[in-house]
Structure formats: structure tokens, C-alpha cells
Design an enzyme around this catalytic site. Structure first.
Site: not given
Length: 325
Positions: A103, A270, A232, A77-78, A173-175, A290
Site C-alpha cells: 500500500h 481485492q 485476501d 496492494n503488494r 480501503h473502506s471496510y 478494493e
């Protein structure tokens, strides 16, 4: 079982490993610790891949931004303005998501080749992140163990130690698209979260203020409903930080009957609906869930700490379970 998957421009080989147990087949790359595919059956017994991925290494190298299936770190993340204070020192990171760090920087853990060794029903990935890598302090020895349990659930267990104070926040980070390839957007999936609060964000997706209640907002997923689009955001899990994984989320595809459950030790999740995915995918084709500590925690002493010190062991565990109904 492993096989050659490709070669990086610098000549480093990349391998792919296949795990299979109880009806689940998972393929993992040594590059980025990427979960390339997860094949599970639908209610009629037809197996399909339920995570987004590329067929070859060239796809991942050409499209690094979505972080498809990757092991993300040193800080997922940020981090606001690409800097943070620790013990009186301010550390500057790469602003790869200007003005923020995202990330782990431009060459985070998702773009590194990991050492891979087989373990019972799985793999142990490991690497050493040097002091100063992407601006982070401390030499970090990190491992991620991917295993399939007797039910076919995918278990991800992370550990790390450091020789100097640092920050650590790892995730996968799988979608997910439980409809399988070619089924279109996943916005019709139904999501349930054990989260009564979320962290509102500013225009740069940095937490603005403290956690807010989800009551009466579009962030209330305490009862399962269609996920929709334009998320997000970090959700504050009711359970807090835990020593053992607890179930916190469920994603369901009514069309195929597939169900994904998420259990974790982490205090946050997330939810990203991938509204900006581009070719070869379509916007919102997958949903990222996430599990992690909160964004910008190194600058927020009111958030659960992500600081790791010498003599301590960072541990985090997340379990993705699969079923049908």
C-alpha cells in the site's frame, strides 16, 4: 461543510468534510483521504454507518495498519520483495510488509494530509508526491474527486500525471458492514462478483503463477452466496480494463436489506474479509472491496500494466451504490 477534526503531532491541522445527498451522508478526512463514515438507510428507513471508522484522529494514528477508509497509493496492494524494474532500472521500496512493500510503503498516501476543495456535490482532494517518495520514481501530481450523485451513490474518480516513468495503482480501503455498528461480523453478508478467475497467492500473499478459474472452488462468487472468512485475494474481473465504470460486485445484508453495488473501470477487485482486525473491532467485522490493478503488477509483465509515463494521464473511477431490498 468542513470542521476541525484534530491536529497531527507535527502541528498540521486535519479537517473533516460532510457530504449529503439523496439519503446518503458521507464524512471525509483531509488526513489520508479517509472515508470516515457512510450513512444510508435500511429497509425500514433507519440510517446507520456502513463503513468501519474511528471517532477521532487519535484512533487513526494509533491504528494505521487496517487502512480504514483510506486513499491508498502510490501503489495499492503488494509489490514482491519491495522492488521492481522499470526501463532497465530497479527501484527499491520500503519492505513495510516484509519482505514486500504494501500500500505504498510506511508513509503512503493514507498517511498524508491532502489539500481539499469543494466541487459540485463533493470534494476534490489533491497532493504532489515527490520523486523518490517511499522509493517510487517520478514527481506525481494526483487528485481524487469524491462526489455523491443524484441517487446517493459515492463516486471516486482518480487522476494522476508524472514527470518521469513510474507505477500507479490507487484504491479506497473502506471496510463495509451493511448491518451497521455493533452488528458483529460481516461474514454472513452475501457477495456476488463478475469474476470467473482469481490470482492464487503464496504464503506472503504475492500472486503465484497466473490467474486460475474459480470453477469448483471457494472463490466462485458468480452466484451470490455468504462470503465467509479467510479471503485476501485479487479477483480478475470478467470485463477487463474499461473506460467507464461497469458493475462488478454486489454485497447484501439479509438482516437489514441494505445492498452495496460496486462499479469500476479497474480490472481487479481485492476481497479482504478482515480476519485479523483487532480492538476496538472484532475479526471479520467488515469486508474490503478494493478496486484496483493486480498485486505485484510491476514485476508481472503478463498482468495489466500499471506504468504511467510523462504525457499520459492515469484515470480510475469506482462507484459505490446503495439501495435496499
Amino acid at each position: 461543510m468542513s470542521e476541525h477534526f484534530g491536529t497531527l503531532p507535527d502541528g498540521t491541522p486535519v479537517h473533516r468534510w460532510t457530504l449529503e445527498r439523496a439519503g446518503t451522508r458521507v464524512r471525509v478526512l483531509s488526513y489520508g483521504g479517509i472515508v470516515q463514515s457512510v450513512e444510508v438507510p435500511d429497509r425500514d428507513g433507519h440510517a446507520a454507518n456502513v463503513v468501519l471508522g474511528f471517532a477521532d484522529l487519535a484512533g487513526y494514528l494509533a491504528h494505521p495498519e487496517p487502512y480504514l477508509g483510506a486513499l491508498v497509493g502510490r501503489y495499492a496492494n503488494r509489490i514482491a520483495h519491495a522492488r521492481f524494474p522499470l526501463d532497465g532500472v530497479t527501484y527499491a521500496l520500503e519492505p513495510n510488509n516484509a519482505p514486500n512493500s504494501l500500500h505504498g510503503g510506511g508513509r503512503g498516501f493514507d498517511k498524508r494530509v491532502w489539500d481539499v476543495a469543494p466541487v459540485a456535490h463533493g470534494l476534490r482532494l489533491s497532493r504532489v508526491a515527490a520523486h523518490g517518495e517511499e522509493g517510487f520514481p517520478g514527481r506525481l501530481e494526483v487528485s481524487a474527486t469524491y462526489t455523491l450523485d443524484a441517487s446517493g451513490a459515492l463516486r471516486l474518480a482518480y487522476e494522476a500525471v508524472t514527470d518521469a516513468p513510474t507505477v500507479v495503482n490507487l484504491t479506497n480501503h473502506s471496510y463495509f458492514n451493511l448491518g451497521g455498528p455493533g452488528s458483529g461480523a460481516a461474514s454472513g453478508h452475501e457477495l456476488r462478483l463478475a469474476a470467473g478467475r482469481y490470482t492464487p497467492v503464496d504464503a506472503d500473499l504475492i500472486p503465484a503463477g497466473g490467474p486460475a478459474a474459480v470453477d469448483g472452488t471457494r472463490f466462485d462468487f458468480r452466484t451470490a452466496r455468504k462470503i465467509g472468512v479467510e479471503y485476501d485475494h485479487n479477483f480478475v474481473l470478467d470485463k477487463g480494463v474499461g473506460g467507464a465504470p461497469e458493475e462488478v460486485a454486489e454485497l447484501h445484508d439479509p438482516a437489514t436489506g441494505r445492498v452495496l453495488t460496486v462499479a469500476t473501470t479497474e480490472p481487479g477487485i481485492q476481497v479482504y474479509t478482515a480476519d485479523h482486525l483487532g480492538e476496538p473491532f472484532v475479526p471479520c467485522e467488515g469486508v474490503a472491496l478494493e478496486t484496483q490493478h493486480f498485486p505485484d503488477s510491476p514485476n508481472r509483465p503478463d498482468f495489466p500494466s500499471t506504468v504511467l509515463r510523462p504525457g499520459e494521464v492515469y484515470r480510475s473511477e469506482t462507484v459505490y451504490g446503495f439501495s435496499v431490498r
